[in-house]
Design a protein around this motif. Structure first.
Motif, PDB file in Angstrom:
ATOM      1  N   GLY A   1      -1.683 -19.190  62.788  1.00  0.00           N
ATOM      2  CA  GLY A   1      -0.371 -18.922  62.601  1.00  0.00           C
ATOM      3  C   GLY A   1       0.474 -19.126  63.790  1.00  0.00           C
ATOM      4  O   GLY A   1       1.866 -19.141  63.679  1.00  0.00           O
TER       5      GLY A   1
ATOM      6  N   TRP B   1      -2.724 -30.142  55.408  1.00  0.00           N
ATOM      7  CA  TRP B   1      -3.566 -30.133  54.370  1.00  0.00           C
ATOM      8  C   TRP B   1      -4.106 -31.486  53.905  1.00  0.00           C
ATOM      9  O   TRP B   1      -5.305 -31.860  53.581  1.00  0.00           O
TER      10      TRP B   1
ATOM     11  N   ARG C   1       3.274 -13.720  59.564  1.00  0.00           N
ATOM     12  CA  ARG C   1       2.721 -15.285  59.838  1.00  0.00           C
ATOM     13  C   ARG C   1       1.416 -15.162  59.222  1.00  0.00           C
ATOM     14  O   ARG C   1       1.047 -16.265  58.629  1.00  0.00           O
ATOM     15  N   ARG C   2       0.606 -14.050  59.458  1.00  0.00           N
ATOM     16  CA  ARG C   2      -1.024 -14.201  58.900  1.00  0.00           C
ATOM     17  C   ARG C   2      -0.721 -14.342  57.508  1.00  0.00           C
ATOM     18  O   ARG C   2      -1.705 -15.020  56.942  1.00  0.00           O
TER      19      ARG C   2
ATOM     20  N   ALA D   1      -8.115 -23.094  58.025  1.00  0.00           N
ATOM     21  CA  ALA D   1      -6.848 -22.417  58.110  1.00  0.00           C
ATOM     22  C   ALA D   1      -5.775 -23.236  58.983  1.00  0.00           C
ATOM     23  O   ALA D   1      -4.655 -23.266  58.579  1.00  0.00           O
TER      24      ALA D   1
ATOM     25  N   LYS E   1       3.026 -22.431  65.276  1.00  0.00           N
ATOM     26  CA  LYS E   1       4.938 -22.487  65.038  1.00  0.00           C
ATOM     27  C   LYS E   1       5.632 -21.980  66.419  1.00  0.00           C
ATOM     28  O   LYS E   1       6.763 -22.634  66.735  1.00  0.00           O
TER      29      LYS E   1
ATOM     30  N   THR F   1      -2.463 -24.794  57.051  1.00  0.00           N
ATOM     31  CA  THR F   1      -1.032 -24.252  57.515  1.00  0.00           C
ATOM     32  C   THR F   1      -0.336 -25.556  58.191  1.00  0.00           C
ATOM     33  O   THR F   1       1.020 -25.961  58.068  1.00  0.00           O
ATOM     34  N   GLU F   2      -1.064 -26.456  58.716  1.00  0.00           N
ATOM     35  CA  GLU F   2      -0.283 -27.492  59.441  1.00  0.00           C
ATOM     36  C   GLU F   2      -0.457 -28.682  58.919  1.00  0.00           C
ATOM     37  O   GLU F   2       0.498 -29.718  58.874  1.00  0.00           O
TER      38      GLU F   2
ATOM     39  N   ALA G   1      -6.645 -16.316  60.977  1.00  0.00           N
ATOM     40  CA  ALA G   1      -5.595 -16.482  60.489  1.00  0.00           C
ATOM     41  C   ALA G   1      -4.187 -15.961  61.419  1.00  0.00           C
ATOM     42  O   ALA G   1      -3.391 -16.885  61.328  1.00  0.00           O
TER      43      ALA G   1
ATOM     44  N   HIS H   1       1.337 -15.630  55.596  1.00  0.00           N
ATOM     45  CA  HIS H   1       1.638 -16.961  55.045  1.00  0.00           C
ATOM     46  C   HIS H   1       0.442 -18.185  55.454  1.00  0.00           C
ATOM     47  O   HIS H   1       0.279 -18.759  54.274  1.00  0.00           O
ATOM     48  N   VAL H   2      -0.248 -17.722  56.323  1.00  0.00           N
ATOM     49  CA  VAL H   2      -1.402 -18.526  56.484  1.00  0.00           C
ATOM     50  C   VAL H   2      -2.501 -18.404  55.401  1.00  0.00           C
ATOM     51  O   VAL H   2      -3.078 -19.272  54.983  1.00  0.00           O
TER      52      VAL H   2
ATOM     53  N   ARG I   1      -1.176 -19.930  52.228  1.00  0.00           N
ATOM     54  CA  ARG I   1      -1.727 -21.022  52.026  1.00  0.00           C
ATOM     55  C   ARG I   1      -3.149 -21.581  51.829  1.00  0.00           C
ATOM     56  O   ARG I   1      -3.742 -22.290  51.016  1.00  0.00           O
TER      57      ARG I   1
END
Length: 856
Positions: free
Chosen positions: A201, A88, A221-222, A81, A204, A85-86, A197, A224-225, A228
């Motif tokens: 998130g 990959w 935001r969850r 996760a 940020k 998000t941060e 998740a 979005h995570v 991804r």
């Protein structure tokens, strides 16, 4: 071809120029770059945790909450996760993601704003450990160079582990371990994909995206995570759909403290700060293990709080905390109903709807077990109440029929017959919830109390409660409150008398004292309480019945100054001991800790131990950096070198120990044994009930409820009953209980009979036996449950002979007029008593039990 040639030359020139520029820039800022080698030995700021001896968490101290984890402890789903998000491509790039930088540079050219940071996880580690969060080009350049260094120094897993343990995630949580506990009250391996998740998130904007402050933003935001994770193949479509549809459930969870012991924890905090310094204590991640036994601490807390509530109940109800409305209406409607009726939001004055009441209660903090509530309606014998937390419930008559009016500490009003005599709609009250789920009316006690329990063999503090509620008062009455001790002082006076050639069979006249004081121009007339005098009385009986005038006579026999010096053997400061005969009645002011320490001398056979709380301290790696070495009471041990022949208390050769480990012997084992015998009679009494010569000691309630023969103890009440005490022990545990008002002007008063309560209610004036002893009994019941009786062994030099109860001389008869008594060898009587009638001073069962109700 020329065009290709010049293009190649230009490209190579630019490349070389860029390379030289980067090298030059590196050497320019190199002196400002921190040494990343420290990451190899970097210690994360971790709070100090305080544990009981059996591993229960008592408290946690530190600005940052962090639970450092190894990579194998972090679920793969959580790792994926964060990576999705941060960063990959984290495992593929050398610390700088060229694609990410290009994307951020393009965004800057297109918008003119720094919308994308292009920071890899390695660069975030560099920033979190060494740099600030300011958005400047120089900081970004430093991040890049530091990231290169970090990648050379550490493996990818080591970098990721640092990142997941260091990153701030809101609400003082640093690292994923702390975040899982703060938001969900779980460990990381217990989290669902949806919860993972949410946490992934947070980096940020932790303060804006957390599920407590903004559930909607956290949900976005969850999403979005999760999206991804789906895109990179970390989860499948079904898992995505299920997690994306899950509700946001996060709420704040404090440290998962196993046992409530704030007074103890504060003592530990102060000691650790003195030992290590404040910064180190709060950030070093130390685990502090105390001498506290969780079973005993829980029992002590319940005993002190329960006893204060019991005292409060018998003295009456002081009324509601506040009245929110006064129009007498029993009806409430919701705001929705009010809108349907096209009316104001209230048939109740000031618009007190159910929603408004619960909003109001949410702003009122509980006090220990007490929850704030508001009375909604009242019937003849019940009351409907709204309780903090959204509960609407019924309080039964049995939960409030105790609440007759409080008039003063000495007086209470008539017992109520209806609920309306007690509460009214609109009253804000306090309630308690019982195990069966029923509610009862309560109030915050105005009296306060303390209890401390020690291991008499080494001084280890096994339980400590410094007051009713730490939230209300941080004043630790165990260690800070010096209160007059009353008859708790008497065992030490009797010990001095035994040292001065008295015995338990010595006869002292229990008769009034009338002494003229020429300086004051008045007569000093110390009195027994109650003022009953029994004439010639044996010392065992006198201590068990707490005879005041006999205590004064013993003080005179020993000598005031000699007695003051003798009392210092038990750890008392001679400067705090009165220089007059009121010392015999307990006018000295001492703390519960000092009293318990002194009683431990009797419990352990004559040694003065030092109370201590910290057993050991471990660093985050489990290395012991401090281990206590308490001085122990050991009758079978000898110090190295052995004692000289002229020592006051020679010890037989046995197990050799280092001198520093052996507690000093301050009284003989024989003396401690005889005092314990007399204090055992304070619990169990004596005589023969069948033959009409039985009598109760002042602590007879302990015998009735504990039914153990291995306990001994002494009640204590001061003048005007401003302080009530009980100190008692067996050979494994000693405990002191105190109760009184912080306001020295108030006394504990008296309680009349309440017609609504049962037969077992306590009435009359408050004394140590009624007011302090119940807490001690409750504590001992729980602490000694399942333990075999631990009677003090009879030491060498003690003999037992049959004596006549009336005269203390040798007995010719073997009936109820005689008993076996213990003596230090050589002090036993040598003459026989003449044939006599039964002791005329013995009283019958009923009258003596009535007297014992009022004894000190």
């Amino acid at each position: 071809m020329k065009w290709i040639k010049w293009l190649s030359i230009a490209f190579i020139s630019c490349f070389l120029t860029g390379t030289l520029a980067v090298i030059g820039l590196y050497f320019y800022i190199a002196p400002e770059l921190p040494n990343v080698d420290t990451l190899k030995t970097m210690r994360l700021q971790t709070p100090m945790k305080v544990y009981s001896a059996d591993g229960q968490l008592l408290s946690q101290f530190g600005e940052k909450r962090r639970i450092p984890l190894e990579m194998e402890q972090i679920p793969e789903t959580m790792v994926n996760a964060f990576l999705a998000t941060e960063d990959w491509r984290f495992y593929d790039h050398p610390g700088i993601d060229v694609i990410g930088i290009a994307r951020a540079f393009t965004s800057l050219l297109m918008t003119g704003e720094k919308r994308q940071g292009a920071s890899t996880i390695t660069m975030q580690v560099a920033r979190n450990f060494f740099l600030s969060r300011e958005k400047t080009y120089m900081r970004k350049i430093k991040e890049i160079f530091l990231a290169w260094h970090i990648e050379e120094l550490l493996t990818k897993d080591e970098i990721l582990q640092l990142y997941l343990n260091k990153i701030p995630l809101g609400y003082r949580a640093h690292g994923v371990g702390a975040a899982a506990e703060v938001y969900y009250g779980k460990s990381v391996d217990e989290l669902s994909l949806a919860q993972i998740a949410v946490i992934a998130g947070l980096p940020k904007a932790p303060s804006l995206l957390n599920p407590i402050r903004s559930p909607e933003r956290a949900k976005d935001r969850r999403h979005h995570v999760l999206r991804r994770m789906l895109e990179v193949g970390a989860i499948d479509q079904a898992s995505f759909a299920e997690a994306d549809a899950a509700p946001i459930t996060g709420k704040y969870h404090g440290p998962q403290v196993g046992i409530y012991a704030p007074y103890l924890s504060e003592m530990v905090r102060q000691e650790i700060i003195n030992l290590l310094g404040e910064d180190e204590a709060y950030t070093g991640g130390y685990n502090v293990y105390t001498t506290v036994q969780s079973k005993a601490q829980i029992a002590a807390e319940k005993a002190v709080v329960g006893n204060l509530f019991a005292y409060d109940i018998r003295h009456g109800y002081r009324g509601a905390v506040k009245q929110l409305w006064q129009d007498g209406s029993n009806a409430l409607i919701s705001s929705d109903e009010a809108q349907q009726n096209d009316s104001e939001i209230a048939p109740i004055s000031e618009g007190w709807t159910t929603e408004k009441i619960f909003d109001y209660l949410d702003d009122v903090s509980p006090v220990g077990d007490l929850l704030p509530a508001v009375v909604i309606s009242v019937s003849e014998t019940t009351a409907e109440v709204a309780v903090r937390g959204g509960l609407l419930s019924t309080m039964p008559w049995e939960g409030m029929n105790w609440a007759r009016p409080y008039i003063s500490d000495e007086r209470q009003g008539k017992a109520p017959k209806t609920a309306a005599e007690i509460v009214n709609p609109g009253d804000q009250i306090w309630i308690r919830t019982h195990e069966e789920g029923e509610l009862s009316l309560a109030q915050v006690p105005e009296a306060n109390a303390a209890l401390v329990a020690l291991n008499p063999k080494n001084g280890g503090i096994e339980a400590l409660v410094g007051g009713f509620n730490y939230q209300f008062s941080q004043y630790n009455r165990v260690t800070q409150a010096k209160r007059q001790v009353g008859s708790n002082i008497k065992p030490f006076i009797y010990s001095a008398a035994l040292e001065d050639n008295f015995s338990l069979a010595s006869i002292i006249n229990d008769a009034p004292i009338n002494q003229w004081d020429s300086r004051q121009g008045t007569a000093w007339r110390p009195k027994n309480s109650p003022p009953v005098y029994e004439g010639p009385t044996r010392l065992r009986v006198a201590l068990a019945k707490s005879k005041n005038v006999i205590s004064v006579r013993l003080l005179r026999a020993v000598g005031l100054q000699d007695l003051r010096r003798y009392l210092t053997r038990f750890g008392f400061d001679i400067n705090e001991l009165p220089r007059n005969e009121s010392l015999a009645l307990g006018s000295a002011s001492l703390t519960p800790m000092e009293v318990a320490t002194a009683f431990a001398v009797f419990a352990n056979g004559g040694f003065l131990v030092e109370p201590y709380l910290i057993d050991k301290i471990e660093d985050p790696q489990g290395n012991i950096i401090f281990q206590s070495t308490p001085k122990v009471a050991c009758s079978d041990c000898v110090p190295i070198p052995k004692q000289n022949a002229d020592d006051e208390f020679p010890i037989s050769p046995a197990t050799p120990v280092e001198p520093a480990q052996l507690a000093p012997r301050v009284i003989s084992a024989q003396n401690a044994f005889l005092v314990t015998q007399a204090l055992n009679s304070a619990v169990w009494g004596g005589g023969s009930w069948r033959d009409g010569t039985g009598w109760n000691g002042t602590a007879w309630r302990a015998a009735r409820q504990l039914k153990r023969r291995d306990i001994a103890g002494k009640t204590g009440t001061t003048n005007e009953a401003k302080d009530a005490w009980f100190s008692g022990y067996n050979s494994n545990l000693v405990a002191t209980s105190w109760i009184g008002f912080d306001d020295h002007q108030r006394n504990l008063g008296a309680a009349s009979r309440n017609a609504n309560m049962g037969k077992e209610q306590i009435t009359g004036k408050e004394f140590g036996a009624k007011t302090a002893l119940p807490a001690w009994i409750t504590f001992m019941q729980a602490s000694l449950k399942g333990q075999k009786e631990a009677r003090m062994a009879t030491p060498e030099g003690i003999v037992s002979v049959r004596i006549d109860r009336e005269t203390g001389k040798l007995a010719r008869r073997a009936d109820h007029t005689s008993r076996f008594e213990y003596f230090i060898q050589g002090s036993e009587p040598t003459t026989f008593a003449e044939a006599t009638q039964d002791n005329p001073f013995d009283s019958d069962d009923s009258s003596d039990q009535q007297r014992s109700e009022e004894l000190f």
